[in-house]
Design a protein around this motif. Structure first.
Motif, PDB file in Angstrom:
ATOM      1  N   GLY A 105      -3.734  -7.384   4.106  1.00  0.00           N
ATOM      2  CA  GLY A 105      -3.260  -8.255   5.120  1.00  0.00           C
ATOM      3  C   GLY A 105      -4.227 -10.234   5.001  1.00  0.00           C
ATOM      4  O   GLY A 105      -4.163 -10.873   5.329  1.00  0.00           O
ATOM      5  N   GLY A 106      -5.030  -9.963   4.007  1.00  0.00           N
ATOM      6  CA  GLY A 106      -5.715 -11.196   3.942  1.00  0.00           C
ATOM      7  C   GLY A 106      -5.317 -12.485   2.882  1.00  0.00           C
ATOM      8  O   GLY A 106      -6.260 -12.874   2.993  1.00  0.00           O
ATOM      9  N   THR A 107      -4.009 -12.349   2.805  1.00  0.00           N
ATOM     10  CA  THR A 107      -3.186 -13.169   1.222  1.00  0.00           C
ATOM     11  C   THR A 107      -2.156 -13.736   1.564  1.00  0.00           C
ATOM     12  O   THR A 107      -1.958 -12.276   1.641  1.00  0.00           O
ATOM     13  N   VAL A 108      -1.777 -14.478   1.414  1.00  0.00           N
ATOM     14  CA  VAL A 108      -0.403 -15.009   0.822  1.00  0.00           C
ATOM     15  C   VAL A 108       0.379 -14.599  -0.035  1.00  0.00           C
ATOM     16  O   VAL A 108      -0.332 -15.758  -0.381  1.00  0.00           O
ATOM     17  N   PRO A 109       1.080 -13.851  -0.117  1.00  0.00           N
ATOM     18  CA  PRO A 109       1.250 -14.007  -1.965  1.00  0.00           C
ATOM     19  C   PRO A 109       2.704 -15.313  -2.039  1.00  0.00           C
ATOM     20  O   PRO A 109       3.252 -15.557  -1.097  1.00  0.00           O
ATOM     21  N   THR A 110       2.696 -15.609  -3.200  1.00  0.00           N
ATOM     22  CA  THR A 110       3.601 -16.780  -3.606  1.00  0.00           C
ATOM     23  C   THR A 110       5.064 -16.115  -4.047  1.00  0.00           C
ATOM     24  O   THR A 110       5.188 -14.489  -3.875  1.00  0.00           O
ATOM     25  N   LEU A 111       6.456 -17.250  -4.357  1.00  0.00           N
ATOM     26  CA  LEU A 111       7.052 -15.486  -4.413  1.00  0.00           C
ATOM     27  C   LEU A 111       7.440 -15.258  -5.705  1.00  0.00           C
ATOM     28  O   LEU A 111       7.631 -14.636  -5.873  1.00  0.00           O
ATOM     29  N   PRO A 112       6.649 -16.613  -6.443  1.00  0.00           N
ATOM     30  CA  PRO A 112       6.621 -15.358  -7.596  1.00  0.00           C
ATOM     31  C   PRO A 112       5.481 -14.262  -8.259  1.00  0.00           C
ATOM     32  O   PRO A 112       6.352 -13.127  -8.414  1.00  0.00           O
ATOM     33  N   LEU A 113       4.774 -13.848  -7.178  1.00  0.00           N
ATOM     34  CA  LEU A 113       4.310 -12.643  -7.115  1.00  0.00           C
ATOM     35  C   LEU A 113       4.305 -11.771  -6.511  1.00  0.00           C
ATOM     36  O   LEU A 113       4.941 -10.505  -7.077  1.00  0.00           O
ATOM     37  N   LEU A 114       5.506 -11.851  -5.682  1.00  0.00           N
ATOM     38  CA  LEU A 114       6.675 -11.436  -4.867  1.00  0.00           C
ATOM     39  C   LEU A 114       7.207 -10.966  -5.367  1.00  0.00           C
ATOM     40  O   LEU A 114       7.628  -9.519  -6.187  1.00  0.00           O
ATOM     41  N   ARG A 115       7.910 -11.508  -6.771  1.00  0.00           N
ATOM     42  CA  ARG A 115       9.132 -11.517  -7.200  1.00  0.00           C
ATOM     43  C   ARG A 115       8.000 -10.191  -8.719  1.00  0.00           C
ATOM     44  O   ARG A 115       8.739  -8.918  -9.595  1.00  0.00           O
ATOM     45  N   THR A 116       7.040 -10.191  -8.980  1.00  0.00           N
ATOM     46  CA  THR A 116       6.217  -9.309  -9.927  1.00  0.00           C
ATOM     47  C   THR A 116       5.777  -7.881  -9.855  1.00  0.00           C
ATOM     48  O   THR A 116       5.489  -6.624  -9.787  1.00  0.00           O
ATOM     49  N   LEU A 117       5.439  -8.455  -7.811  1.00  0.00           N
ATOM     50  CA  LEU A 117       4.828  -6.990  -7.596  1.00  0.00           C
ATOM     51  C   LEU A 117       6.175  -5.680  -7.472  1.00  0.00           C
ATOM     52  O   LEU A 117       6.092  -4.937  -7.009  1.00  0.00           O
ATOM     53  N   ALA A 118       7.145  -6.625  -7.033  1.00  0.00           N
ATOM     54  CA  ALA A 118       8.485  -5.660  -6.647  1.00  0.00           C
ATOM     55  C   ALA A 118       8.784  -5.030  -8.521  1.00  0.00           C
ATOM     56  O   ALA A 118       9.080  -3.511  -8.414  1.00  0.00           O
ATOM     57  N   LYS A 119       8.661  -5.736  -9.295  1.00  0.00           N
ATOM     58  CA  LYS A 119       8.638  -4.971 -11.296  1.00  0.00           C
ATOM     59  C   LYS A 119       8.105  -4.305 -10.604  1.00  0.00           C
ATOM     60  O   LYS A 119       8.535  -3.158 -11.301  1.00  0.00           O
ATOM     61  N   ALA A 120       6.401  -4.832 -10.770  1.00  0.00           N
ATOM     62  CA  ALA A 120       5.135  -3.940 -11.617  1.00  0.00           C
ATOM     63  C   ALA A 120       4.918  -2.501 -10.267  1.00  0.00           C
ATOM     64  O   ALA A 120       5.243  -1.322 -10.204  1.00  0.00           O
ATOM     65  N   LEU A 121       6.410  -2.558  -8.680  1.00  0.00           N
ATOM     66  CA  LEU A 121       6.227  -1.222  -8.104  1.00  0.00           C
ATOM     67  C   LEU A 121       7.885  -0.343  -8.020  1.00  0.00           C
ATOM     68  O   LEU A 121       7.980   0.105  -7.196  1.00  0.00           O
ATOM     69  N   ASP A 122       7.863  -0.711  -9.101  1.00  0.00           N
ATOM     70  CA  ASP A 122       9.373  -0.378  -9.483  1.00  0.00           C
ATOM     71  C   ASP A 122      10.388  -0.156  -8.499  1.00  0.00           C
ATOM     72  O   ASP A 122      10.898   0.817  -8.041  1.00  0.00           O
ATOM     73  N   TYR A 169       1.545  -1.605  -0.094  1.00  0.00           N
ATOM     74  CA  TYR A 169       0.180   0.011   0.350  1.00  0.00           C
ATOM     75  C   TYR A 169       0.979   1.358   0.121  1.00  0.00           C
ATOM     76  O   TYR A 169       0.444   2.478  -0.976  1.00  0.00           O
ATOM     77  N   ASP A 170       2.357   1.341   0.935  1.00  0.00           N
ATOM     78  CA  ASP A 170       2.578   2.406   0.829  1.00  0.00           C
ATOM     79  C   ASP A 170       3.378   2.969  -0.667  1.00  0.00           C
ATOM     80  O   ASP A 170       3.659   3.822  -0.445  1.00  0.00           O
ATOM     81  N   ARG A 171       3.837   1.418  -0.790  1.00  0.00           N
ATOM     82  CA  ARG A 171       4.680   1.912  -1.963  1.00  0.00           C
ATOM     83  C   ARG A 171       3.893   2.001  -3.208  1.00  0.00           C
ATOM     84  O   ARG A 171       3.954   3.310  -4.273  1.00  0.00           O
ATOM     85  N   ARG A 172       2.871   1.754  -3.438  1.00  0.00           N
ATOM     86  CA  ARG A 172       1.584   1.805  -4.578  1.00  0.00           C
ATOM     87  C   ARG A 172       1.258   3.668  -4.642  1.00  0.00           C
ATOM     88  O   ARG A 172       0.622   4.113  -5.166  1.00  0.00           O
ATOM     89  N   THR A 173       1.144   4.029  -3.492  1.00  0.00           N
ATOM     90  CA  THR A 173       0.355   5.553  -3.010  1.00  0.00           C
ATOM     91  C   THR A 173       1.267   6.380  -3.113  1.00  0.00           C
ATOM     92  O   THR A 173       1.232   6.976  -3.781  1.00  0.00           O
ATOM     93  N   SER A 174       3.040   5.907  -2.404  1.00  0.00           N
ATOM     94  CA  SER A 174       4.107   6.963  -2.800  1.00  0.00           C
ATOM     95  C   SER A 174       4.549   6.785  -4.658  1.00  0.00           C
ATOM     96  O   SER A 174       4.747   8.069  -4.841  1.00  0.00           O
ATOM     97  N   LEU A 175       3.896   5.756  -5.245  1.00  0.00           N
ATOM     98  CA  LEU A 175       3.740   5.735  -7.035  1.00  0.00           C
ATOM     99  C   LEU A 175       2.385   6.867  -7.401  1.00  0.00           C
ATOM    100  O   LEU A 175       2.634   7.073  -9.291  1.00  0.00           O
ATOM    101  N   GLY A 176       1.973   6.892  -6.567  1.00  0.00           N
ATOM    102  CA  GLY A 176       0.358   8.160  -7.080  1.00  0.00           C
ATOM    103  C   GLY A 176      -0.470   6.865  -8.352  1.00  0.00           C
ATOM    104  O   GLY A 176      -1.146   7.258  -8.413  1.00  0.00           O
ATOM    105  N   ILE A 177      -0.497   5.890  -7.773  1.00  0.00           N
ATOM    106  CA  ILE A 177      -1.480   4.332  -8.670  1.00  0.00           C
ATOM    107  C   ILE A 177      -2.529   4.103  -7.901  1.00  0.00           C
ATOM    108  O   ILE A 177      -1.651   3.856  -6.612  1.00  0.00           O
ATOM    109  N   ASP A 178      -2.939   3.743  -8.070  1.00  0.00           N
ATOM    110  CA  ASP A 178      -4.656   3.067  -8.164  1.00  0.00           C
ATOM    111  C   ASP A 178      -4.474   1.279  -7.487  1.00  0.00           C
ATOM    112  O   ASP A 178      -4.086   1.234  -8.184  1.00  0.00           O
ATOM    113  N   GLN A 179      -5.520   1.323  -7.207  1.00  0.00           N
ATOM    114  CA  GLN A 179      -5.023  -0.404  -6.988  1.00  0.00           C
ATOM    115  C   GLN A 179      -5.068  -1.173  -8.087  1.00  0.00           C
ATOM    116  O   GLN A 179      -4.591  -1.889  -8.728  1.00  0.00           O
ATOM    117  N   ALA A 180      -6.656  -0.603  -8.977  1.00  0.00           N
ATOM    118  CA  ALA A 180      -6.461  -1.089 -10.368  1.00  0.00           C
ATOM    119  C   ALA A 180      -5.269  -1.186 -11.650  1.00  0.00           C
ATOM    120  O   ALA A 180      -4.957  -2.132 -12.473  1.00  0.00           O
TER     121      ALA A 180
END
Length: 82
Positions: A44-61, A14-25
């Motif tokens: 905090g309602g889900t536990v992501p897989t390692l591939p999703l964590l990698r994808t999130l890092a890339k998506a959040l630069d 959430y913090d990184r997404r909002t600092s980038l100024g992007i919405d959830q969509a």
């Protein structure tokens, strides 16, 4: 990753997404997830897989740093240098 760690991760997303100024969509589009999935992750309602964590890092630069100790979990997204 336990429930407390999932909440810490969700807050970091959430913090990184909002600092980038992007919405959830927009983050959902970048990761190939639904906006509902992003909302659940940030809450905090889900536990992501390692591939999703990698994808999130890339998506959040950013680099994802996770430190897990017996009593505390720390999660941060460190922005890539410009």
């Amino acid at each position: 990753m336990d429930a407390g760690a999932a909440i810490v991760l969700g807050q970091a997303v959430y913090d990184r997404r909002t600092s980038l100024g992007i919405d959830q969509a927009s983050l959902a589009e970048r990761t190939g997830q639904s906006a509902q999935d992003v909302d659940r992750l940030e809450g905090g309602g889900t536990v992501p897989t390692l591939p999703l964590l990698r994808t999130l890092a890339k998506a959040l630069d950013a680099t994802l740093d996770v430190s897990i100790d017996t009593e505390e979990t720390r999660v941060s997204f460190v922005p890539h240098a410009a």
